[in-house]
Design a protein around this motif. Sequence first.
Motif, PDB file in Angstrom:
ATOM      1  N   LEU A 177       1.314 -11.975   7.870  1.00  0.00           N
ATOM      2  CA  LEU A 177       1.594 -13.401   8.062  1.00  0.00           C
ATOM      3  C   LEU A 177       0.502 -14.046   8.909  1.00  0.00           C
ATOM      4  CD1 LEU A 177       5.432 -13.294   8.865  1.00  0.00           C
ATOM      5  CD2 LEU A 177       4.383 -14.089   6.749  1.00  0.00           C
ATOM      6  N   ASP A 178       0.105 -13.343   9.948  1.00  0.00           N
ATOM      7  CA  ASP A 178      -0.913 -13.834  10.867  1.00  0.00           C
ATOM      8  C   ASP A 178      -2.215 -14.139  10.133  1.00  0.00           C
ATOM      9  OD1 ASP A 178      -1.784 -14.136  13.799  1.00  0.00           O
ATOM     10  OD2 ASP A 178      -3.214 -12.634  13.099  1.00  0.00           O
ATOM     11  N   VAL A 179      -2.650 -13.226   9.263  1.00  0.00           N
ATOM     12  CA  VAL A 179      -3.944 -13.447   8.604  1.00  0.00           C
ATOM     13  C   VAL A 179      -3.848 -14.499   7.506  1.00  0.00           C
ATOM     14  CG1 VAL A 179      -4.741 -11.138   9.170  1.00  0.00           C
ATOM     15  CG2 VAL A 179      -3.721 -11.527   6.933  1.00  0.00           C
ATOM     16  N   ILE A 180      -2.700 -14.619   6.848  1.00  0.00           N
ATOM     17  CA  ILE A 180      -2.550 -15.675   5.840  1.00  0.00           C
ATOM     18  C   ILE A 180      -2.662 -17.040   6.496  1.00  0.00           C
ATOM     19  CG2 ILE A 180      -0.897 -16.786   4.288  1.00  0.00           C
ATOM     20  CD1 ILE A 180       0.037 -14.021   3.433  1.00  0.00           C
ATOM     21  N   VAL A 181      -1.994 -17.202   7.624  1.00  0.00           N
ATOM     22  CA  VAL A 181      -2.050 -18.475   8.345  1.00  0.00           C
ATOM     23  C   VAL A 181      -3.453 -18.741   8.888  1.00  0.00           C
ATOM     24  CG1 VAL A 181      -1.235 -19.675  10.421  1.00  0.00           C
ATOM     25  CG2 VAL A 181       0.403 -18.518   8.930  1.00  0.00           C
TER      26      VAL A 181
ATOM     27  N   GLU B 114      -9.814   1.131  -0.217  1.00  0.00           N
ATOM     28  CA  GLU B 114      -8.652   0.988  -1.100  1.00  0.00           C
ATOM     29  C   GLU B 114      -7.622   0.050  -0.478  1.00  0.00           C
ATOM     30  OE1 GLU B 114      -6.965   4.373  -3.094  1.00  0.00           O
ATOM     31  OE2 GLU B 114      -8.773   5.553  -2.785  1.00  0.00           O
ATOM     32  N   VAL B 115      -7.456   0.129   0.836  1.00  0.00           N
ATOM     33  CA  VAL B 115      -6.564  -0.815   1.519  1.00  0.00           C
ATOM     34  C   VAL B 115      -7.079  -2.236   1.326  1.00  0.00           C
ATOM     35  CG1 VAL B 115      -5.701  -1.594   3.765  1.00  0.00           C
ATOM     36  CG2 VAL B 115      -5.739   0.851   3.239  1.00  0.00           C
ATOM     37  N   ARG B 116      -8.393  -2.425   1.442  1.00  0.00           N
ATOM     38  CA  ARG B 116      -8.988  -3.753   1.251  1.00  0.00           C
ATOM     39  C   ARG B 116      -8.621  -4.321  -0.130  1.00  0.00           C
ATOM     40  NH1 ARG B 116     -13.440  -6.152   3.589  1.00  0.00           N
ATOM     41  NH2 ARG B 116     -13.987  -4.182   4.611  1.00  0.00           N
ATOM     42  N   THR B 117      -8.747  -3.488  -1.154  1.00  0.00           N
ATOM     43  CA  THR B 117      -8.437  -3.938  -2.511  1.00  0.00           C
ATOM     44  C   THR B 117      -6.973  -4.337  -2.648  1.00  0.00           C
ATOM     45  OG1 THR B 117     -10.162  -2.530  -3.463  1.00  0.00           O
ATOM     46  CG2 THR B 117      -8.393  -3.222  -4.930  1.00  0.00           C
ATOM     47  N   LEU B 118      -6.077  -3.518  -2.103  1.00  0.00           N
ATOM     48  CA  LEU B 118      -4.642  -3.813  -2.198  1.00  0.00           C
ATOM     49  C   LEU B 118      -4.261  -5.041  -1.375  1.00  0.00           C
ATOM     50  CD1 LEU B 118      -3.159  -0.194  -2.049  1.00  0.00           C
ATOM     51  CD2 LEU B 118      -3.359  -1.688  -4.052  1.00  0.00           C
ATOM     52  N   MET B 119      -4.886  -5.216  -0.227  1.00  0.00           N
ATOM     53  CA  MET B 119      -4.586  -6.382   0.609  1.00  0.00           C
ATOM     54  C   MET B 119      -4.934  -7.681  -0.107  1.00  0.00           C
ATOM     55  SD  MET B 119      -3.145  -5.880   3.524  1.00  0.00           S
ATOM     56  CE  MET B 119      -3.530  -7.492   4.227  1.00  0.00           C
ATOM     57  N   LYS B 120      -5.979  -7.655  -0.915  1.00  0.00           N
ATOM     58  CA  LYS B 120      -6.422  -8.872  -1.596  1.00  0.00           C
ATOM     59  C   LYS B 120      -5.531  -9.231  -2.781  1.00  0.00           C
ATOM     60  CE  LYS B 120     -10.968  -9.521  -1.785  1.00  0.00           C
ATOM     61  NZ  LYS B 120     -12.422  -9.263  -1.909  1.00  0.00           N
ATOM     62  N   GLU B 121      -4.508  -8.409  -3.035  1.00  0.00           N
ATOM     63  CA  GLU B 121      -3.489  -8.787  -4.014  1.00  0.00           C
ATOM     64  C   GLU B 121      -2.547  -9.847  -3.442  1.00  0.00           C
ATOM     65  OE1 GLU B 121      -1.510  -5.257  -5.326  1.00  0.00           O
ATOM     66  OE2 GLU B 121      -3.257  -4.508  -6.442  1.00  0.00           O
ATOM     67  N   PHE B 122      -2.506  -9.965  -2.113  1.00  0.00           N
ATOM     68  CA  PHE B 122      -1.684 -10.995  -1.498  1.00  0.00           C
ATOM     69  C   PHE B 122      -2.405 -12.339  -1.600  1.00  0.00           C
ATOM     70  CE2 PHE B 122      -0.455  -7.266   1.300  1.00  0.00           C
ATOM     71  CZ  PHE B 122       0.750  -7.034   0.647  1.00  0.00           C
ATOM     72  N   LYS B 123      -1.755 -13.320  -2.177  1.00  0.00           N
ATOM     73  CA  LYS B 123      -2.371 -14.638  -2.299  1.00  0.00           C
ATOM     74  C   LYS B 123      -2.679 -15.195  -0.915  1.00  0.00           C
ATOM     75  CE  LYS B 123      -0.304 -16.011  -6.705  1.00  0.00           C
ATOM     76  NZ  LYS B 123       0.568 -16.996  -7.403  1.00  0.00           N
ATOM     77  N   GLY B 124      -3.872 -15.755  -0.772  1.00  0.00           N
ATOM     78  CA  GLY B 124      -4.270 -16.326   0.514  1.00  0.00           C
ATOM     79  C   GLY B 124      -5.021 -15.369   1.394  1.00  0.00           C
TER      80      GLY B 124
END
Length: 249
Positions: free
Chosen positions: A56-60, A167-177
């Motif tokens: 949540l913190d990084v999306i905001v 691999e974590v980087r790739t999966l994290m970028k599946e979250f919009k924003g």
Amino acid sequence: MVSSTNSASSGDYEDEISSPIQSVISEFGQLPLAGTTVANQSHLDASPDTLLAMVLDVIVKSRPISHNLTQKTINHLLDEGYHHIDILATTTWEERTKVLEEGGYNRYREQCATYLGSLSDIVVNKYGMSRSIGNAFAPYYDGMLRYGLLDGDLNNLLQSAHGDREEVRTLMKEFKGVGDLGVELFFNNVQSVWPSIAPFLDSRSLQTAEEIGIGGDLNAIYGALGKEPEQMSLLANGLSTVRLEKKKV
């Protein structure tokens, strides 16, 4: 990039940079989510709530809005319990928009409300119990969600990535924003509870480290910190404060 040629010179360099590193940590270092209801000033753990709060913190904070305003917004989201997946997953788009507006997040509130809805869907469906309930339970999904029987644990993301940072980087970028900047901010924080991500400094903090005499050799910096992931997170957040608030070290 600073590099060492042998173990002796590496040790000398770690000693040389230890003083400015400790100055940054002692004056400006903060644990992830500092100042929020989630943070424990002595220790954080990799609980599902803590990890969701970090996302949540990084999306905001990935939007081009002032640091103070984004911090106020994330505080309000956490006060409303949005780091609990059973709460976030039952919110409507209108409710999320209203909470963001109450937090002062006006310019991007509608877009962010959509992002938070997408986040909850992925956390529940990809990293929660619903991964294994199968189609036979589909008719009962809404009821299970309503009564908090569906969960979501982003530790499953780390497991899916086999603990590998890229691999974590790739999966994290599946979250919009969440783009490259958001992933870097997430790594700054999550290395404190996911040691396989350490050592990490986001690109802007790494530049700040070079500007104030620490240099850019991550392994040497990590060595000067006793290879403690939580200390690396404190340094990353301290360097961000130095950069954002133009502090002198």
